[in-house]
Scaffold this motif. Sequence first.
Motif: not given
Length: 247
Positions: A5-14, A168-176, A196-204, A239-240
Motif C-alpha cells: 500500500v503506497r499511501a500519499a500524505v499531504f501534511r505540512p512539512d514539519d 494505492d491510497a491518498a490521505l487528505f487532511t483539509s480542503s486546502l 483518474a489515478g486517485l479514483n482507482d485508489a482508496v481516498v480518505g 485498512e480499506a
Amino acid sequence: MNRDVRAAVFRPDDERTDEAVELLDSLGADPVPDPMLAVEPTGETPAPGDYVVMTSKTGVELVAEAGWTPGDATLVAIGERTARAMREAGWTVDLIPEEYSSTGLVQMLEAEVDGNRVEVARSDHGSDVLTDGLADAGADVHETVLYRLVRPEGSGESAELAADGEVDAALFTSSLTVEHFLEAAAERGVRDAAVAGLNDAVVGAIGEPTRETAEAHGVAVDVVPETASFEALATATVEAAAPSYRE
C-alpha cells in the motif's frame, strides 16, 4: 505486514509529516510524503475579547512565541491537539467542543456568546461557518489572521505517481490539501490523469468539508473516519486499501 500500500500524505512539512510517516509505516504502508501546506506567519496576535477561539496548534505556538497571553478571556480550543499546545504554553483551556470542527465550536458557544466580543485567531483559510455562526448567535466577532497557508515549492511528486497509477491510497487532511494537490498536478500537466489515478485508489478525507471539496473536483472519496484525527484517517484508509495489512 503488507508493504504493497503506497499511501500519499499531504501534511505540512514539519513534525506532522514525520508523525504521519511514522504512523503509516507502523500500519504496514509505504508512505509517500508530499507536503501541500507551508506556514507563513503574519506576525499578528489575537485582539482582546471576552472569548478567544484558536483553531490550530500552529497558531497557538506562533502567538505564544510572540509572548501573547489570554489574560481574563475565556480560552476556547477547537480540539485536543490545540488544547495541548495551549497548556504547554502555560494557559488554562476553558472550553473544547465535543465535535472538533467549526460547527462544533458554534454549537458549543451559541447559547452563551450573545453580546460578547469573540476573537477568532486562525489561518487565512478558516471557515466562514465559525465566524458567521457566532455572529448569528449575537456575538461581536473579530478575526485575526495569524498565518497564511501556501503550497510549498516543488510539491506534486504524489500527483505524478497517481497519474502513473502508482498510488494505492491518498490521505487528505483539509480542503486546502485537495486544492493544492490538484494545482500541483495541473502545474505538472497531469491533473486529469492524477484524478483518474486517485479514483482507482482508496481516498480518505478527514471530514465532511474535505470530502465535499474532493468530490466537487471529481475525486471520489472512499473513507471518512468517525473521528476527525489523522490517526483515525490513516488507520481507516490503509485498512480499506489492504484489509489484510495487520496479518
